[in-house]
Design a protein around this motif. Structure first.
Motif, PDB file in Angstrom:
ATOM      1  N   VAL A 228       0.719  -1.196  -0.156  1.00  0.00           N
ATOM      2  CA  VAL A 228       0.143  -0.256  -0.037  1.00  0.00           C
ATOM      3  C   VAL A 228       0.951   1.188  -0.127  1.00  0.00           C
ATOM      4  O   VAL A 228       1.988   1.203   0.419  1.00  0.00           O
ATOM      5  CB  VAL A 228      -0.836  -0.103   1.239  1.00  0.00           C
ATOM      6  N   GLN A 230       0.742   5.469   0.640  1.00  0.00           N
ATOM      7  CA  GLN A 230      -0.012   6.836   0.785  1.00  0.00           C
ATOM      8  C   GLN A 230       0.090   7.891  -0.298  1.00  0.00           C
ATOM      9  O   GLN A 230       1.347   8.316  -0.346  1.00  0.00           O
ATOM     10  CB  GLN A 230       0.082   7.453   2.157  1.00  0.00           C
ATOM     11  N   THR A 231      -0.862   8.561  -0.747  1.00  0.00           N
ATOM     12  CA  THR A 231      -0.794   9.494  -1.780  1.00  0.00           C
ATOM     13  C   THR A 231      -0.714  11.171  -1.096  1.00  0.00           C
ATOM     14  O   THR A 231      -0.986  11.092   0.231  1.00  0.00           O
ATOM     15  CB  THR A 231      -1.845   9.614  -2.835  1.00  0.00           C
ATOM     16  N   TRP A 236      -4.953   6.123   0.427  1.00  0.00           N
ATOM     17  CA  TRP A 236      -4.197   4.994   0.437  1.00  0.00           C
ATOM     18  C   TRP A 236      -4.343   3.974  -0.906  1.00  0.00           C
ATOM     19  O   TRP A 236      -5.603   3.877  -1.084  1.00  0.00           O
ATOM     20  CB  TRP A 236      -4.233   3.988   1.569  1.00  0.00           C
ATOM     21  N   THR A 237      -3.247   3.760  -1.513  1.00  0.00           N
ATOM     22  CA  THR A 237      -3.476   2.969  -2.604  1.00  0.00           C
ATOM     23  C   THR A 237      -3.258   1.702  -2.461  1.00  0.00           C
ATOM     24  O   THR A 237      -1.932   1.263  -1.811  1.00  0.00           O
ATOM     25  CB  THR A 237      -2.647   3.550  -3.944  1.00  0.00           C
ATOM     26  N   ILE A 239      -1.906  -1.823  -3.861  1.00  0.00           N
ATOM     27  CA  ILE A 239      -1.218  -2.341  -5.132  1.00  0.00           C
ATOM     28  C   ILE A 239      -1.197  -3.898  -5.127  1.00  0.00           C
ATOM     29  O   ILE A 239      -0.533  -4.503  -3.955  1.00  0.00           O
ATOM     30  CB  ILE A 239      -0.033  -1.831  -5.540  1.00  0.00           C
ATOM     31  N   GLY A 245      -3.343  -0.496  -8.984  1.00  0.00           N
ATOM     32  CA  GLY A 245      -3.513   0.117  -7.820  1.00  0.00           C
ATOM     33  C   GLY A 245      -4.969   0.527  -7.894  1.00  0.00           C
ATOM     34  O   GLY A 245      -5.552   0.930  -8.713  1.00  0.00           O
ATOM     35  N   GLN A 246      -5.678   0.695  -6.595  1.00  0.00           N
ATOM     36  CA  GLN A 246      -6.925   1.287  -6.254  1.00  0.00           C
ATOM     37  C   GLN A 246      -6.956   2.065  -5.116  1.00  0.00           C
ATOM     38  O   GLN A 246      -6.272   1.696  -3.948  1.00  0.00           O
ATOM     39  CB  GLN A 246      -8.122   0.000  -6.190  1.00  0.00           C
ATOM     40  N   ALA A 247      -7.469   3.144  -4.964  1.00  0.00           N
ATOM     41  CA  ALA A 247      -7.210   4.213  -3.871  1.00  0.00           C
ATOM     42  C   ALA A 247      -8.454   4.134  -3.189  1.00  0.00           C
ATOM     43  O   ALA A 247      -9.425   3.946  -3.548  1.00  0.00           O
ATOM     44  CB  ALA A 247      -7.183   5.586  -4.398  1.00  0.00           C
ATOM     45  N   TYR A 248      -8.104   4.089  -1.839  1.00  0.00           N
ATOM     46  CA  TYR A 248      -9.050   4.226  -0.795  1.00  0.00           C
ATOM     47  C   TYR A 248      -8.950   4.933   0.325  1.00  0.00           C
ATOM     48  O   TYR A 248      -7.732   5.585   0.483  1.00  0.00           O
ATOM     49  CB  TYR A 248      -9.133   2.871  -0.087  1.00  0.00           C
TER      50      TYR A 248
END
Length: 420
Positions: A228, A230-231, A236-237, A239, A245-248
């Protein structure tokens, strides 16, 4: 108001229960794991939901038994010297926490978590129409010799259970025979722990909870997780192994024994041991009466539980690397001991199943937000009681994530900062 998005990593009992609880609280939840729900450690346990599980393995009487355990010949406990040598932070911490003060804090914390979890299990089983899987007739600790019943560790266990108001009954040989006629007259005494439940298929219970989560709109994804990140906007992405990747908004790490390796990729070192264990199913002996409840043969080092697929024989602890090759010696010894105790039919399944029970130095799980990493939440380290304590963990984590002013139990003993 935007619905918070949450990724729960890990589809064992802890992860599935957490996904259900966060969904109940109005969050958009995705449950991710490399396998379908309930197929790893949560699948193969003894299915016991017992208040007696407040007793950690590293209790104050451990010191008296340590010389015998180090001989590495017991049925109930084996270890890899190489694993211990390469994990001294965990090993020394585990033994060092066998102190009266830590024991008091741990038993109080685990008792509150188990009691909450039992209520939550009953609620969830009713919701998913699976109460028929639940037995409420307790379980038995069996002693082949009266002297074993009076040993310091056994006495401490009974005293601790009495302190917390756990209903138990001491049984003489004849009383045990009347309660469980299938047992051979091998045991001098027994302790019937009445404040306990058990289920006839732990894996099926996890799947029923996961099916309810999906039926209510939750997303279940099977994928190999990598890391994971952090952007800059605080998301939080997650992977996976393909690099996708998927962001949450938030991520919950509930990967059980694999949490240590996963978090190591973020530069986070978790002192974790792995209580590996094995199980097989057996037919009941020809003409034998059925076992009515799980039994723990304290000398034989196994638990035998009646399951829908046969009699499940579960071994004790093997301390070793998480994914080291199997060593079935404990299963062979346990099977021989179980065949002394009751008529046990042939093996029903192959190959041998192995699970890994993640244990932290104080025998308490981590439940809470990772210090210094807002939005990254942790729920792992439940040693051998993850199946029974998953729903309580979920209830506490959900309350913490939403900032509830009234929490279902004290989160302090489970704080992540005690190791990070």
């Amino acid at each position: 108001m935007t619905t918070p998005s949450v990724a729960v990593l890990g589809a064992g009992m802890v992860g599935v229960a957490t996904a259900l609880e966060l969904q109940r609280r109005g969050m958009a939840v995705t449950l991710l794991d490399r396998r379908a729900p309930g197929l790893e450690t949560s699948y193969g346990n003894a299915g016991v939901i017992a208040r007696s599980s407040l007793m950690p393995f590293n209790h104050p009487r451990l010191w008296g038994t340590l010389p015998g355990l180090l001989g590495n010949r017991g049925t109930g406990f084996r270890y890899s010297p190489a694993f211990v040598a390469s994990n001294l932070r965990w090993a020394l911490g585990f033994v060092g926490n066998a102190r009266r003060s830590v024991f008091r804090e741990t038993t109080a914390a685990l008792d509150s978590l188990i009691r909450l979890s039992t209520d939550e299990h009953r609620r969830l089983l009713a919701e998913v129409n699976a109460l028929d899987r639940l037995r409420d007739n307790g379980w038995l600790f069996l002693y082949r010799h009266a002297a074993s019943f009076e040993a310091p560790g056994a006495r401490l266990g009974r005293e601790t259970m009495a302190q917390y108001g756990i209903a138990t009954q001491e049984l003489q040989a004849g009383e045990l025979q009347a309660l469980e006629p299938v047992l051979n007259p091998l045991f001098a005494k027994a302790l019937w722990i009445k404040d306990s439940y058990s289920v006839n298929s732990p894996g099926a219970v996890v799947r029923a909870y996961a099916d309810a989560f999906a039926a209510r709109g939750g997303r279940v994804q099977t994928t190999e997780l990598r890391t994971v990140q952090q952007t800059g906007d605080g998301l939080w992405t997650v992977i996976d192994s393909s690099g996708t990747g998927q962001a949450y908004d938030r991520v919950v790490v509930a990967l059980g024994p694999w949490s240590r390796q996963f978090l190591a990729g973020l530069g986070v070192e978790i002192p974790m041991g792995f209580e590996r264990g094995y199980h097989l199913h057996y037919a009941e002996g020809a003409g034998a009466r059925s076992l009515q409840r799980p039994i723990y043969d304290t000398a034989g080092g196994y638990v035998l539980s009646p399951m829908e697929h046969g009699m499940r024989l579960s071994t004790g602890v093997e301390l070793n690397d998480c994914d080291a090759p199997m060593k079935p010696v404990q299963l062979e010894l346990a099977e021989a001991a179980a065949r002394q105790a009751l008529p046990l039919g042939p093996r029903l399944d192959q190959p041998l199943w192995m699970g890994r029970r993640p244990t932290l130095p104080d025998s308490r799980p981590v439940i809470g937000e990772m210090p210094g990493r807002p939005g990254l939440w942790l729920a792992f380290g439940h040693q051998h009681i993850g199946f029974s304590t998953g729903p309580g963990t979920a209830a506490l984590l959900g309350a913490l994530m939403q900032g509830d002013t009234r929490l279902p139990l004290d989160p302090h003993p489970f704080r992540a900062s005690r190791f990070l």
